[in-house]
Design an enzyme around this catalytic site. Structure first.
Site, PDB file in Angstrom:
ATOM      1  CB  SER A 198      -2.011  27.412  15.498  1.00  0.00           C
ATOM      2  OG  SER A 198      -2.990  28.156  14.799  1.00  0.00           O
ATOM      3  CG  ASP A 236      -2.210  31.295  12.656  1.00  0.00           C
ATOM      4  OD1 ASP A 236      -1.054  31.589  12.284  1.00  0.00           O
ATOM      5  OD2 ASP A 236      -2.515  30.180  13.110  1.00  0.00           O
ATOM      6  CG  MET A 296       4.663  30.244   6.349  1.00  0.00           C
ATOM      7  SD  MET A 296       3.758  30.040   7.901  1.00  0.00           S
ATOM      8  CE  MET A 296       2.354  29.029   7.394  1.00  0.00           C
ATOM      9  CG  HIS A 336       1.921  33.717  11.480  1.00  0.00           C
ATOM     10  ND1 HIS A 336       1.621  32.459  10.995  1.00  0.00           N
ATOM     11  CD2 HIS A 336       2.478  34.385  10.442  1.00  0.00           C
ATOM     12  CE1 HIS A 336       1.976  32.372   9.721  1.00  0.00           C
ATOM     13  NE2 HIS A 336       2.481  33.538   9.360  1.00  0.00           N
ATOM     14  CG  MET A 354      -0.245  34.892   7.685  1.00  0.00           C
ATOM     15  SD  MET A 354      -1.103  33.332   8.021  1.00  0.00           S
ATOM     16  CE  MET A 354      -1.434  33.552   9.767  1.00  0.00           C
ATOM     17  CG  HIS A 372       1.251  30.302  16.024  1.00  0.00           C
ATOM     18  ND1 HIS A 372       2.452  30.872  15.678  1.00  0.00           N
ATOM     19  CD2 HIS A 372       0.524  30.235  14.880  1.00  0.00           C
ATOM     20  CE1 HIS A 372       2.467  31.133  14.376  1.00  0.00           C
ATOM     21  NE2 HIS A 372       1.299  30.761  13.865  1.00  0.00           N
ATOM     22  CG  MET A 422      -5.051  34.504   8.561  1.00  0.00           C
ATOM     23  SD  MET A 422      -5.659  32.991   7.846  1.00  0.00           S
ATOM     24  CE  MET A 422      -4.675  31.771   8.747  1.00  0.00           C
ATOM     25  CG  ASP A 448       2.534  28.127  11.225  1.00  0.00           C
ATOM     26  OD1 ASP A 448       1.726  27.200  11.416  1.00  0.00           O
ATOM     27  OD2 ASP A 448       2.210  29.336  11.204  1.00  0.00           O
TER      28      ASP A 448
HETATM   29  C1  DX5 Z   1      -1.647  28.710   8.497  1.00  0.00           C
HETATM   30  C2  DX5 Z   1      -1.341  29.159   9.900  1.00  0.00           C
HETATM   31  C3  DX5 Z   1      -0.983  28.074  10.819  1.00  0.00           C
HETATM   32  C4  DX5 Z   1      -2.066  27.041  11.028  1.00  0.00           C
HETATM   33  C5  DX5 Z   1      -1.390  25.757  11.362  1.00  0.00           C
HETATM   34  O1  DX5 Z   1      -1.818  29.828   7.709  1.00  0.00           O
HETATM   35  O2  DX5 Z   1      -0.271  30.076   9.905  1.00  0.00           O
HETATM   36  O3  DX5 Z   1      -0.533  28.575  12.064  1.00  0.00           O
HETATM   37  O4  DX5 Z   1      -2.951  27.358  12.041  1.00  0.00           O
HETATM   38  O5  DX5 Z   1      -2.357  24.790  11.420  1.00  0.00           O
HETATM   39  P1  DX5 Z   1      -2.024  23.245  11.250  1.00  0.00           P
HETATM   40  O6  DX5 Z   1      -1.087  22.868  12.338  1.00  0.00           O
HETATM   41  O7  DX5 Z   1      -3.376  22.623  11.384  1.00  0.00           O
HETATM   42  O8  DX5 Z   1      -1.425  23.062   9.885  1.00  0.00           O
HETATM   43 ZN    ZN Z   2       0.666  30.609  11.854  1.00  0.00          ZN
END
Ligand code: DX5
Ligand code: ZN
Length: 224
Positions: free
Chosen positions: A7, A34, A136, A65, A67, A32, A36, A174
C-alpha cells in the site's frame, strides 16, 4: 497463489515511482492504492491524477481501494486513470449490486470490502458477482495500525462459502499485515496480502517485500 500488494499510503509521496519499483523488485505483484474522502473515513488521500502517474511507472495491476461515499461518481475516472481493480465498501454503497456492476462494465475487476465490524453474511447476495473480497483487519483510515486478529474468522468463512457455492472470488486482507501477523493471515486462507507500513515504513521496500513473501510462503506450506 499468494500475492503481496504494497500500500503506497506508507510510502514517501515525493518518491512514489522509486518506492513502487523497489517493492516490485522484491516480488510485489499488485500495487494497492488507498483512496480516502474525509467523510467515509477520517482521512484524505489521493485521487485519479496520482493513479494516472503511477500507471506510467509500473506495469503491475493498480488495486484502488475506495474508502469514499460516492463511489459511482468516480469509477469512470479511476478506470480512465489506469485502475485495474476497484474495490468499494459494503458500508458505503447503498446500491452495492449496481456499483459492482458499474465497475465491471468499465472493464475493471470488482471487489467488495468489509470493515472489521461488518459480517460476511452481508455479502451473501454479491459473492457471485465479485472478483475479490477484501477483509479489513483494521478500521480503515490510516496506515500503521494494530492488526485485529478476530477478523480472521471472516477469511476462513469466505474460503468455506467459496468452495460450498463453487465460486471463484479471491480473498484479500488489509491492515496490520507484517512479519508477526502474516503467518496467521496466510493460514486463514487470505491470498492477496496488503501491507503498507511493513513494506514502506522503514528500510528497503525491496528487502521488506522479499521477507514478507518468504514468511508468507513458509506459512502456506504448513497450512492447517
Ligand atoms: C487503511 C488502508 C490500508 C493501509 C494498510 O485504511 O486501507 O491499505 O494502508 O497499512 P498497514 O499495512 O500499515 O496497516
Ligand atoms: Zn487499503
Amino acid at each position: 497463489m499468494i500475492e503481496l500488494a504494497p500500500s503506497i499510503l506508507s510510502a514517501d509521496f515525493a518518491h512514489l515511482a522509486e518506492s513502487v519499483q523497489r517493492a516490485a523488485g522484491g516480488g510485489a505483484s499488485v500495487i494497492h492504492v488507498d483512496i480516502m474522502d474525509g467523510h467515509f473515513v477520517p482521512n484524505l488521500t489521493i485521487g485519479p491524477p496520482v493513479v494516472r502517474s503511477l500507471r506510467k511507472v509500473t506495469s503491475l495491476p493498480l488495486d484502488c481501494h475506495l474508502m469514499i461515499e460516492n463511489a459511482d461518481q468516480f469509477i469512470p475516472d479511476f478506470v480512465q486513470a489506469g485502475a485495474d481493480w476497484i474495490s468499494v465498501h459494503q458500508e458505503a454503497c447503498v446500491h452495492l449490486n449496481r456499483t459492482l456492476q458499474h465497475i465491471k462494465e468499465h472493464g475493471a475487476q470488482a471487489g467488495v470490502v468489509i470493515n472489521p465490524a461488518t459480517p460476511v453474511d452481508t455479502l451473501t447476495e454479491v459473492l457471485d458477482i465479485v472478483d475479490y473480497v477484501l477483509v479489513m483487519s483494521v478500521n480503515p483510515g490510516f496506515g500503521g495500525q494494530k492488526f485485529i486478529p478476530s477478523t480472521l474468522h471472516k477469511v476462513r468463512r469466505l474460503t468455506h462459502l467459496r468452495s460450498e457455492r463453487r465460486l471463484n472470488f479471491r480473498i484479500e486482507i488489509d491492515g496490520g499485515v507484517a512479519l508477526d501477523t502474516i503467518g496467521d493471515v496466510v493460514r486463514s486462507g487470505a491470498e492477496i496480502l496488503v501491507a503498507g507500513n511493513a513494506v514502506f515504513g522503514k528500510g528497503d521496500p525491496k528487502v521488506n517485500a522479499q521477507n514478507l513473501l518468504k514468511a508468507a510462503h513458509e506459512a502456506s506450506l504448513i497450512k492447517v
